[in-house]
Motif scaffolding. Structure first.
Motif, short mmCIF file in Angstrom:
data_model
loop_
_atom_site.label_atom_id
_atom_site.label_comp_id
_atom_site.label_asym_id
_atom_site.label_seq_id
_atom_site.Cartn_x
_atom_site.Cartn_y
_atom_site.Cartn_z
N TYR A 241 47.12 8.04 42.27
CA TYR A 241 46.01 7.40 42.83
C TYR A 241 45.93 5.98 42.00
O TYR A 241 46.08 5.95 40.56
CB TYR A 241 44.71 8.05 42.58
CG TYR A 241 43.35 7.16 43.17
CD1 TYR A 241 43.00 7.45 44.62
CD2 TYR A 241 42.70 6.32 42.54
CE1 TYR A 241 41.83 6.98 45.16
CE2 TYR A 241 41.57 5.63 43.10
CZ TYR A 241 41.16 5.86 44.20
OH TYR A 241 40.19 5.23 44.77
N LEU A 258 35.49 8.96 44.93
CA LEU A 258 34.99 9.94 44.05
C LEU A 258 34.28 11.17 44.91
O LEU A 258 34.15 12.13 44.26
CB LEU A 258 34.09 9.34 42.91
CG LEU A 258 34.78 8.26 42.21
CD1 LEU A 258 33.84 7.56 41.33
CD2 LEU A 258 36.21 8.71 41.54
N PRO A 261 36.35 15.23 48.88
CA PRO A 261 36.88 16.33 48.41
C PRO A 261 38.65 16.32 48.63
O PRO A 261 39.52 16.78 47.72
CB PRO A 261 36.47 17.48 49.19
CG PRO A 261 35.16 16.88 49.77
CD PRO A 261 35.22 15.69 49.93
N CYS A 263 40.45 13.48 48.13
CA CYS A 263 40.92 12.52 47.11
C CYS A 263 41.70 13.13 45.97
O CYS A 263 40.87 14.10 45.62
CB CYS A 263 39.95 11.51 46.83
SG CYS A 263 40.59 10.19 45.77
N ASP A 264 42.80 12.85 45.54
CA ASP A 264 43.36 13.43 44.27
C ASP A 264 43.09 12.65 43.23
O ASP A 264 43.73 13.03 42.09
CB ASP A 264 44.83 13.57 44.63
CG ASP A 264 45.60 12.00 44.86
OD1 ASP A 264 44.52 11.02 44.81
OD2 ASP A 264 46.89 11.90 44.85
N PHE A 265 41.99 12.06 43.19
CA PHE A 265 41.51 11.21 41.84
C PHE A 265 40.56 12.07 41.21
O PHE A 265 39.41 12.33 41.73
CB PHE A 265 41.12 10.03 42.15
CG PHE A 265 41.10 9.04 40.73
CD1 PHE A 265 42.19 8.88 39.99
CD2 PHE A 265 39.80 8.58 40.38
CE1 PHE A 265 41.81 8.11 38.85
CE2 PHE A 265 39.69 7.77 39.27
CZ PHE A 265 40.77 7.31 38.76
N ASP A 266 40.96 12.79 40.18
CA ASP A 266 40.01 13.84 39.31
C ASP A 266 39.58 13.36 38.20
O ASP A 266 40.30 13.19 37.25
CB ASP A 266 40.70 15.14 39.17
CG ASP A 266 39.85 16.30 38.82
OD1 ASP A 266 38.83 16.07 38.63
OD2 ASP A 266 40.44 17.29 38.37
N THR A 268 37.30 14.87 36.56
CA THR A 268 36.96 16.07 35.80
C THR A 268 38.08 16.75 34.83
O THR A 268 37.83 17.65 34.05
CB THR A 268 36.37 17.20 36.56
OG1 THR A 268 37.32 17.72 37.51
CG2 THR A 268 35.18 16.63 37.36
N ASP A 269 39.27 16.22 35.10
CA ASP A 269 40.45 16.72 34.22
C ASP A 269 40.42 16.70 32.75
O ASP A 269 40.39 15.42 32.25
CB ASP A 269 41.78 15.91 34.86
CG ASP A 269 43.03 16.46 34.20
OD1 ASP A 269 42.98 17.48 33.31
OD2 ASP A 269 44.09 16.08 34.37
N ARG A 273 41.16 12.50 30.15
CA ARG A 273 39.99 12.29 30.35
C ARG A 273 39.64 10.78 30.34
O ARG A 273 40.47 10.08 29.89
CB ARG A 273 38.90 12.81 29.19
CG ARG A 273 38.85 14.29 29.16
CD ARG A 273 37.62 14.52 28.16
NE ARG A 273 36.51 14.11 28.16
CZ ARG A 273 35.63 14.03 27.03
NH1 ARG A 273 35.76 14.67 26.13
NH2 ARG A 273 34.34 13.44 27.48
#
Length: 374
Positions: A241, A258, A261, A263-266, A268-269, A273
């Protein structure tokens, strides 16, 4: 001192296309995703990539940005002899001047880079939202024995004219570089992320500074010059992303991603961080009659009304019978009882009165984005 790689983060842009969001602060200091600022992303990337020397080049309205970065401890960039350094324009023996282009900003800080005696210099932009482990790009650069490596990603063909475009061979060596071509030959777009071998870049910056006809820009001048000289220039492919948030629409869309759901931009990883410099606030309070659906709500908020598909930053008050939908609310804003906001961006410490009604019409496609700052 010898440091393998020094990062230089270009963070002096005004961001005029963001309108009133950058009236009082530089674009990299604009809030994003409730608790972050745009500059958190490249700084966190540096931390996650074990790059511990970062020069941040500031210019336009730097106070908020300088204060926010502080000593760099929020990103573990406060090491003795390393860490983050704020690099504004300065006066020298021959006087002083503003940074005049991206390459000139680096040229004026050659002494800073030399003090760390690096092998490589990583050039970053302070206005993109993405996650990247820069150490992988540096290793790619070393494996190719490159003079310059440019991070690239495939973009839709109908958007390719907005970017610097590269054409490569099977070994990913760049054969041609076009800066925002009207008829692009490729859809591989430069992300504005560069790894240079320092002695090559140092020589090129001096040559560029001595050219009275140069715009002192990497894309327009330095990179084409290196290509004409036959330097080894490679494209590092990136597939994650990445968003340029230089306009109101792109900024709004990236925030809304954000909440998507798909979207592959996380964020919470826990293995990669994104950090921010935020002080502790009281817990959020959700009133008995409040309704909150599919939203990001930060600490310090007091919510009595309805919030749906929205991003609510710190210290927001949402009054009774208020409706917020598909909106982004920045720190310290107060929304009075009964207001109705859809598809809005509300600036920091804005006061929205109860009689405000900004409701998207069903015929609007895309819906107009309203920006409120008072």
């Amino acid at each position: 001192m010898n440091t393998e790689c020094v990062a230089m983060l270009l963070a002096g842009g005004q961001g005029s296309r963001l309108g009133s969001l950058t009236f009082n602060n530089a674009k990299p200091a604009v809030l994003f995703g409730g608790k972050y600022r745009i500059i958190d992303f490249p700084l966190s990337n540096c931390m996650n990539s074990d790059i511990d020397v970062v020069g941040v080049l500031t210019q336009y309205r730097p106070y908020i940005l300088n204060n926010y970065i502080s000593d760099g401890s929020a990103w573990s960039l406060d090491k003795v002899g390393a860490g983050v350094r704020i690099l504004p324009p300065y006066m020298g023996q021959k006087g002083g001047r503003w940074y005049n282009g991206t390459a000139d900003a680096i040229y004026q800080n050659i002494d800073f880079i030399d003090s760390f005696d690096p092998e490589y210099v990583l050039i970053l932009s302070g206005d993109h939202i993405y996650k990247m482990d820069y150490s992988n790009m540096v290793n790619f650069h070393k494996q190719k024995s490159a003079d310059l490596t440019i991070a690239v990603m495939d973009v839709p063909w109908d958007e390719a004219h907005r970017f610097g475009i590269v054409n490569t061979n099977d070994e990913k060596r760049i054969l041609e570089f076009q800066e925002k071509p009207p008829e692009p030959k490729s859809n591989k777009a430069s992300m504005g992320i560069y790894v240079f071998t320092w002695d090559v870049l140092r020589k090129a910056l001096i040559e560029d500074a001595e050219n009275p006809d140069s715009e002192n820009d990497f894309g327009h001048n330095v990179i084409p010059m290196l290509h004409e000289e036959g330097k080894r220039i490679f494209a590092y492919p990136f597939s994650g992303y990445w968003k340029d948030v230089g306009t109101i629409q792109s900024y709004y869309d990236a925030n809304m991603d954000l909440l998507n759901p798909a979207c592959d931009f996380d964020l919470t990883d826990r293995n990669f961080r994104i950090f921010s410099n935020n002080t502790s606030r009281h817990p959020q309070f959700i009133g008995q009659d409040a309704v909150v659906k599919h939203s990001l709500i930060c600490d310090g908020c007091v919510i009595f009304g309805s919030v749906e598909n929205s991003i609510i930053s710190h210290d927001i008050i949402v009054g009774k019978n208020t409706v917020l939908k598909n909106s982004i609310i920045h720190t310290g804003a107060i929304i009075e009882d009964g207001a109705h906001l859809e598809n809005c961006i509300v600036g920091s410490r804005a006061y929205v009165k109860s009689d405000v009604r900004l409701v998207a019409a069903e015929s609007d496609n895309p819906a107009e984005i309203h920006v409120l700052n008072s």
